[in-house]
Design a protein around this motif. Structure first.
Motif, PDB file in Angstrom:
ATOM      1  N   LEU A  79     -19.162 -13.415  12.741  1.00  0.00           N
ATOM      2  CA  LEU A  79     -19.994 -12.228  12.497  1.00  0.00           C
ATOM      3  C   LEU A  79     -21.456 -12.598  12.256  1.00  0.00           C
ATOM      4  O   LEU A  79     -22.363 -11.859  12.662  1.00  0.00           O
ATOM      5  N   GLU A  93      -4.710 -11.265   8.846  1.00  0.00           N
ATOM      6  CA  GLU A  93      -5.846 -11.502   9.739  1.00  0.00           C
ATOM      7  C   GLU A  93      -6.725 -10.262   9.852  1.00  0.00           C
ATOM      8  O   GLU A  93      -7.953 -10.352   9.794  1.00  0.00           O
ATOM      9  N   THR A  94      -6.072  -9.097  10.008  1.00  0.00           N
ATOM     10  CA  THR A  94      -6.849  -7.851  10.115  1.00  0.00           C
ATOM     11  C   THR A  94      -7.631  -7.625   8.829  1.00  0.00           C
ATOM     12  O   THR A  94      -8.805  -7.242   8.852  1.00  0.00           O
ATOM     13  N   ASP A 153     -13.226 -17.457   3.810  1.00  0.00           N
ATOM     14  CA  ASP A 153     -13.086 -16.617   5.012  1.00  0.00           C
ATOM     15  C   ASP A 153     -14.039 -17.130   6.095  1.00  0.00           C
ATOM     16  O   ASP A 153     -14.561 -16.365   6.908  1.00  0.00           O
ATOM     17  N   ALA A 167     -14.523  -9.628   6.014  1.00  0.00           N
ATOM     18  CA  ALA A 167     -15.708 -10.369   6.446  1.00  0.00           C
ATOM     19  C   ALA A 167     -16.778  -9.393   6.923  1.00  0.00           C
ATOM     20  O   ALA A 167     -17.966  -9.569   6.655  1.00  0.00           O
ATOM     21  N   MET A 168     -16.332  -8.355   7.620  1.00  0.00           N
ATOM     22  CA  MET A 168     -17.264  -7.370   8.198  1.00  0.00           C
ATOM     23  C   MET A 168     -17.998  -6.582   7.114  1.00  0.00           C
ATOM     24  O   MET A 168     -19.215  -6.435   7.174  1.00  0.00           O
ATOM     25  N   ASN A 209     -16.949  -2.885  16.137  1.00  0.00           N
ATOM     26  CA  ASN A 209     -15.770  -3.667  15.725  1.00  0.00           C
ATOM     27  C   ASN A 209     -14.497  -2.915  16.087  1.00  0.00           C
ATOM     28  O   ASN A 209     -14.371  -1.734  15.781  1.00  0.00           O
ATOM     29  N   ASN A 260     -14.020 -16.149  10.064  1.00  0.00           N
ATOM     30  CA  ASN A 260     -14.426 -14.775  10.374  1.00  0.00           C
ATOM     31  C   ASN A 260     -15.900 -14.540  10.079  1.00  0.00           C
ATOM     32  O   ASN A 260     -16.589 -13.843  10.826  1.00  0.00           O
ATOM     33  N   ASP A 301      -8.653  -9.932   6.627  1.00  0.00           N
ATOM     34  CA  ASP A 301      -9.722 -10.921   6.414  1.00  0.00           C
ATOM     35  C   ASP A 301     -10.895 -10.687   7.360  1.00  0.00           C
ATOM     36  O   ASP A 301     -12.055 -10.915   6.991  1.00  0.00           O
ATOM     37  N   LYS A 302     -10.595 -10.228   8.591  1.00  0.00           N
ATOM     38  CA  LYS A 302     -11.689  -9.896   9.520  1.00  0.00           C
ATOM     39  C   LYS A 302     -12.466  -8.675   9.009  1.00  0.00           C
ATOM     40  O   LYS A 302     -13.697  -8.646   9.081  1.00  0.00           O
TER      41      LYS A 302
END
Lengths: 334, 334
Positions: B244, B175-176, B237, B182-183, A202, B240, B178-179
């Motif tokens: 994934l 955005e950063t 979310d 999600a990860m 990532n 995202n 929430d991504k």
């Protein structure tokens, strides 16, 4: 009832087992491919031997192979003539995949001596230094048999585990064991590894790692264990793991599709589908004590009787006599 | 420097935060949609109010929304006229998805008051009864800003977290955040749920459940938490998480293919690919103390300066003055 136990391999699993048996008053003889743990092991009361032949001279009633699986063929070759001279010694092992070990044992001509075993115990450590008798606290062992297994061989191993180690057992055939182990261990190890690979690839991996909290830590703990050991374990159970990985991939793609289309009914069904397991965990937690009952073990078809008992959620916790077990009933997943 | 803090919602997250702030000498006023926790909260020193209007009469410097996300639109509608009368109150929240909250805040006409926040703290419990100030011990917060965020708003929230709560922060855009969330959280929750669904649908689920040990317990713990709360979090979310999940499914299918064809080179690569994360965890464990240094925060482009700092693995642990932060450098995933 528990006689002398021989242990081959004083790593985490074998060393912990040897120390536990000695602490419970069982006579343990041991051999390790290198003698570095011998001074400490002898001090603990484990009688260390310099060769497998010498180990067999102590006439162990049960010989437990705790060596790495890759050393198995060579050790079995060396044991073949030694066990020929000791027809009463029963051979078992602690490998996490049972079908492959039995194939190797049969190929070595030792099928008649053999009963499979797999203690559900371990941690992320390895080697004698990490050996700890408490590793086996409240552990459950799978004992695997087939239609050729002599009952006295099974009983030697089962009574050693129940009385010597003080653990519970369930009796399975190799295939049922290997499929279940793929379900709750081998496949999840791959999933955990895939998670850390996804994070590593990532672009914002440092931000993600900083935000990581309890859920991430728990789900990736097993991916931090020796990846070579994990790979070997997965490869040995390749067929079963492959099937489950494809199931998991299909489940994850289905949720991705449901999120894409906003299919809330299907999403609700996905999140509710595991409720039987949630109820099982809740009932395990709330149970004060599990019901115990006696189980008669017939002479013919004893393997099936014990397999069905395992499928009902029962585990053997003791023997009244060789044909009468005490089983503990745990909640079922339903 | 920390003034009066208003807290909306005395559940696990809000209640724990209120109790922690009071224990550290901060004045806390609170409102909950039902008054059942008020007696205990008042006894703890939290000043409970019967309405949001009354809460605002206490002139909180920062108002923290700790209500469930589904209550957000109604609460924001009610706050709109109240905050119009309190231009100096900064609005923030603790939601696990930041883009959607900002959209709702902007839609309510409260964008100018707002800075996003997300404490990486929580457990499988919920409600005031489970509130515990230690939930925030050593926690890291993501604070989210955009190009319209006034620096004084950001500083009000950041200094409250660092000095009032005693925690660390990293600054991100929505955005950063929430991504990354999600990860390390939202997607893994789906994976964990898929694991228990797979076991539940397995014909030998009772045998598998009996064999389950540490790896299974760890990987499925989050699937045991309230599935409705998890579903809501994942849906918020969705974009995202969807991406994934497809990545993960592709990784699992690739391993299935490698097992099928016995591609040992590819399997070795799969198990080694997470080594940067394994090294990161090892260096986190071995680090005695993390290096600290000062970071100048410019007037123009402060958002980018702070985002780049987060991407380098730094976290803000203090302020010398509003334009000079103390950052702690943690190991990077590399």
């Amino acid at each position: 009832m528990v006689g002398t136990v021989g242990i081959v391999g004083l790593g985490l699993i074998g060393g912990s087992l040897a120390r536990r048996l000695v602490s419970r008053g069982v006579t343990v003889v041991a051999w390790n491919h290198r003698p570095h743990p011998y001074d400490e092991a002898e001090a603990d009361g484990i009688r260390c031997k310099s060769a497998l032949a010498e180990l067999m001279n102590a006439h162990p009633d049960v010989l437990i192979l705790c060596n790495p699986l890759k050393a198995m063929p060579a050790i079995l070759r060396e044991l073949r003539p030694l066990l020929a001279d000791h027809p009463d010694t029963t051979l078992t092992d602690v490998g996490s995949v049972k079908g492959m070990v039995r194939e190797q044992v049969v190929a070595a001509g030792l099928g008649a001596w053999y009963v499979g075993a797999h203690p559900m115990a371990g941690n992320e450590l390895s080697g004698w230094r990490a050996a700890d008798p408490h590793l086996y606290d409240d552990a459950l062992w799978a004992v695997t048999v087939d239609e050729t297994t002599a009952y006295r061989r099974f009983f030697a191993v089962a009574s050693l585990i129940v009385e010597g180690v003080g653990n519970r057992i369930i009796v399975l055939d190799d295939e049922t064991h290997d499929k279940a182990a793929a379900m709750i261990s081998h496949m999840p190890h791959v999933v955990s590894t895939a998670l850390i690979n996804e994070l590593t690839s990532n672009p914002d991996r440092n931000v993600a790692a900083a935000l990581a909290a309890g859920s991430w830590r728990d789900m990736t703990r097993v991916a931090l264990t020796d990846p070579d050991r994990t790979r070997a374990m997965v490869e040995e159970d390749a067929l079963n793991v492959e099937v489950l990985l494809r199931h998991m991939a299909a489940r994850l793609n289905a949720v991705a599709d449901q999120l894409h289309t906003g299919n809330q009914v299907a999403l609700s069904e996905f999140f509710a589908a595991g409720d039987p397991f949630r109820r099982y965990k809740a009932s395990m937690k709330s149970a004060d004590e599990f019901t115990k009952q006696e189980l008669e073990i017939p002479e013919a078809g004893w393997q099936q009787t014990l397999l069905f008992s395992a499928r009902r959620g029962e585990a053997i916790v003791g023997f009244i006599n060789p044909r009468q077990a005490v089983v503990q009933q745990r909640p079922a997943v339903q």
